[in-house]
Design a protein around this motif. Structure first.
Motif, mmCIF file in Angstrom:
data_model
loop_
_atom_site.group_PDB
_atom_site.id
_atom_site.type_symbol
_atom_site.label_atom_id
_atom_site.label_comp_id
_atom_site.label_asym_id
_atom_site.label_seq_id
_atom_site.Cartn_x
_atom_site.Cartn_y
_atom_site.Cartn_z
ATOM 1 N N MET A 60 0.846 -1.176 0.000
ATOM 2 C CA MET A 60 0.000 0.000 0.000
ATOM 3 C C MET A 60 0.892 1.240 0.000
ATOM 4 O O MET A 60 1.796 1.367 0.799
ATOM 5 N N SER A 61 0.620 2.140 -0.909
ATOM 6 C CA SER A 61 1.370 3.385 -0.983
ATOM 7 C C SER A 61 0.549 4.480 -0.313
ATOM 8 O O SER A 61 -0.281 5.128 -0.946
ATOM 9 N N LEU A 62 0.752 4.658 0.979
ATOM 10 C CA LEU A 62 -0.034 5.599 1.757
ATOM 11 C C LEU A 62 0.721 6.914 1.906
ATOM 12 O O LEU A 62 1.831 6.948 2.438
ATOM 13 N N LEU A 63 0.117 7.992 1.420
ATOM 14 C CA LEU A 63 0.717 9.321 1.484
ATOM 15 C C LEU A 63 0.039 10.123 2.581
ATOM 16 O O LEU A 63 -1.175 10.363 2.519
ATOM 17 N N PHE A 64 0.792 10.518 3.596
ATOM 18 C CA PHE A 64 0.252 11.390 4.641
ATOM 19 C C PHE A 64 0.049 12.765 4.033
ATOM 20 O O PHE A 64 0.959 13.331 3.429
ATOM 21 N N VAL A 65 -1.157 13.317 4.169
ATOM 22 C CA VAL A 65 -1.455 14.635 3.610
ATOM 23 C C VAL A 65 -1.494 15.694 4.702
ATOM 24 O O VAL A 65 -0.922 16.763 4.557
ATOM 25 N N GLY A 66 -2.155 15.407 5.812
ATOM 26 C CA GLY A 66 -2.200 16.414 6.858
ATOM 27 C C GLY A 66 -2.999 15.972 8.062
ATOM 28 O O GLY A 66 -3.721 14.981 8.033
ATOM 29 N N ILE A 67 -2.827 16.742 9.116
ATOM 30 C CA ILE A 67 -3.520 16.497 10.372
ATOM 31 C C ILE A 67 -4.212 17.798 10.774
ATOM 32 O O ILE A 67 -3.742 18.892 10.440
ATOM 33 N N ASP A 68 -5.319 17.690 11.478
ATOM 34 C CA ASP A 68 -6.059 18.865 11.928
ATOM 35 C C ASP A 68 -5.094 19.824 12.623
ATOM 36 O O ASP A 68 -4.435 19.448 13.594
ATOM 37 N N PRO B 37 -7.705 14.111 13.915
ATOM 38 C CA PRO B 37 -8.277 13.905 12.593
ATOM 39 C C PRO B 37 -7.176 14.045 11.543
ATOM 40 O O PRO B 37 -6.394 15.005 11.565
ATOM 41 N N THR B 38 -7.072 13.060 10.666
ATOM 42 C CA THR B 38 -5.951 12.957 9.746
ATOM 43 C C THR B 38 -6.433 12.568 8.367
ATOM 44 O O THR B 38 -7.428 11.870 8.217
ATOM 45 N N VAL B 39 -5.697 13.025 7.337
ATOM 46 C CA VAL B 39 -6.017 12.713 5.943
ATOM 47 C C VAL B 39 -4.801 12.058 5.299
ATOM 48 O O VAL B 39 -3.678 12.549 5.408
ATOM 49 N N TRP B 40 -5.049 10.920 4.646
ATOM 50 C CA TRP B 40 -4.047 10.242 3.838
ATOM 51 C C TRP B 40 -4.627 10.002 2.445
ATOM 52 O O TRP B 40 -5.838 10.003 2.264
ATOM 53 N N ALA B 41 -3.752 9.735 1.490
ATOM 54 C CA ALA B 41 -4.166 9.296 0.160
ATOM 55 C C ALA B 41 -3.515 7.940 -0.084
ATOM 56 O O ALA B 41 -2.293 7.798 0.053
ATOM 57 N N ASP B 42 -4.319 6.945 -0.408
ATOM 58 C CA ASP B 42 -3.805 5.628 -0.780
ATOM 59 C C ASP B 42 -3.617 5.664 -2.288
ATOM 60 O O ASP B 42 -4.571 5.572 -3.059
ATOM 61 N N LEU B 43 -2.375 5.845 -2.724
ATOM 62 C CA LEU B 43 -2.087 6.035 -4.141
ATOM 63 C C LEU B 43 -2.254 4.755 -4.945
ATOM 64 O O LEU B 43 -2.564 4.794 -6.131
ATOM 65 N N GLU B 44 -2.068 3.620 -4.311
ATOM 66 C CA GLU B 44 -2.213 2.340 -5.005
ATOM 67 C C GLU B 44 -3.687 2.032 -5.279
ATOM 68 O O GLU B 44 -4.056 1.665 -6.384
ATOM 69 N N GLU B 45 -4.513 2.183 -4.270
ATOM 70 C CA GLU B 45 -5.945 1.886 -4.403
ATOM 71 C C GLU B 45 -6.735 3.067 -4.949
ATOM 72 O O GLU B 45 -7.912 2.941 -5.260
ATOM 73 N N LYS B 46 -6.086 4.234 -4.997
ATOM 74 C CA LYS B 46 -6.726 5.466 -5.444
ATOM 75 C C LYS B 46 -7.949 5.789 -4.580
ATOM 76 O O LYS B 46 -9.057 5.984 -5.067
ATOM 77 N N GLU B 47 -7.702 5.845 -3.262
ATOM 78 C CA GLU B 47 -8.753 6.110 -2.288
ATOM 79 C C GLU B 47 -8.248 7.109 -1.249
ATOM 80 O O GLU B 47 -7.044 7.212 -1.003
ATOM 81 N N ASP C 259 -6.414 15.339 -5.146
ATOM 82 C CA ASP C 259 -5.475 15.598 -6.244
ATOM 83 C C ASP C 259 -4.394 14.536 -6.303
ATOM 84 O O ASP C 259 -4.030 14.070 -7.383
ATOM 85 N N ALA C 260 -3.876 14.117 -5.155
ATOM 86 C CA ALA C 260 -2.826 13.093 -5.124
ATOM 87 C C ALA C 260 -3.329 11.778 -5.694
ATOM 88 O O ALA C 260 -2.631 11.097 -6.453
ATOM 89 N N VAL C 261 -4.558 11.411 -5.335
ATOM 90 C CA VAL C 261 -5.143 10.156 -5.835
ATOM 91 C C VAL C 261 -5.337 10.250 -7.346
ATOM 92 O O VAL C 261 -5.052 9.291 -8.076
ATOM 93 N N GLU C 262 -5.789 11.393 -7.834
ATOM 94 C CA GLU C 262 -5.955 11.550 -9.283
ATOM 95 C C GLU C 262 -4.615 11.506 -10.003
ATOM 96 O O GLU C 262 -4.510 10.920 -11.073
ATOM 97 N N ARG C 263 -3.586 12.087 -9.425
ATOM 98 C CA ARG C 263 -2.243 12.069 -10.044
ATOM 99 C C ARG C 263 -1.614 10.686 -9.997
ATOM 100 O O ARG C 263 -0.686 10.404 -10.748
ATOM 101 N N ALA C 264 -2.077 9.814 -9.113
ATOM 102 C CA ALA C 264 -1.507 8.474 -8.991
ATOM 103 C C ALA C 264 -1.601 7.714 -10.315
ATOM 104 O O ALA C 264 -0.794 6.834 -10.587
#
Length: 87
Positions: free
Chosen positions: A1-9, A18-28, A78-83
């Motif tokens: 899994m290619s998990l990209l940390f995006v940010g935290i509250d 509260p945290t946001v990640w982008a899973d670049l492999e699954e595009k989720e 945006d990160a998921v779309e760029r994946a």
């Protein structure tokens, strides 16, 4: 899994994150937020929306994310779309 940390509250404390990640492999998007609580969860579960079953499956959860994190969620989208462009 290619998990990209995006940010935290930005207003997070020591015990809330509260945290946001982008899973670049699954595009989720992967979101960690506050539990919605029984009242809000019941309200969401009771809504009748075309194409959506009533209730919340055991494999899903209702969470809350502060509006101040919208920019992070957009960045994750945006990160998921760029994946798709990754080799």
């Amino acid at each position: 899994m290619s998990l990209l940390f995006v940010g935290i509250d930005p207003n997070t404390g020591d015990h809330e994150s509260p945290t946001v990640w982008a899973d670049l492999e699954e595009k989720e998007l992967v979101l960690q937020g506050w539990k919605a609580g029984p009242a809000l969860e019941a309200k969401c579960a009771a809504l009748e929306i075309p194409g959506h079953a009533i209730g919340i499956p055991d494999t899903e959860a209702v969470i809350r994310i502060p509006a101040r994190m919208v920019g992070m969620i957009r960045e994750a989208c945006d990160a998921v779309e760029r994946a798709d462009q990754l080799p």
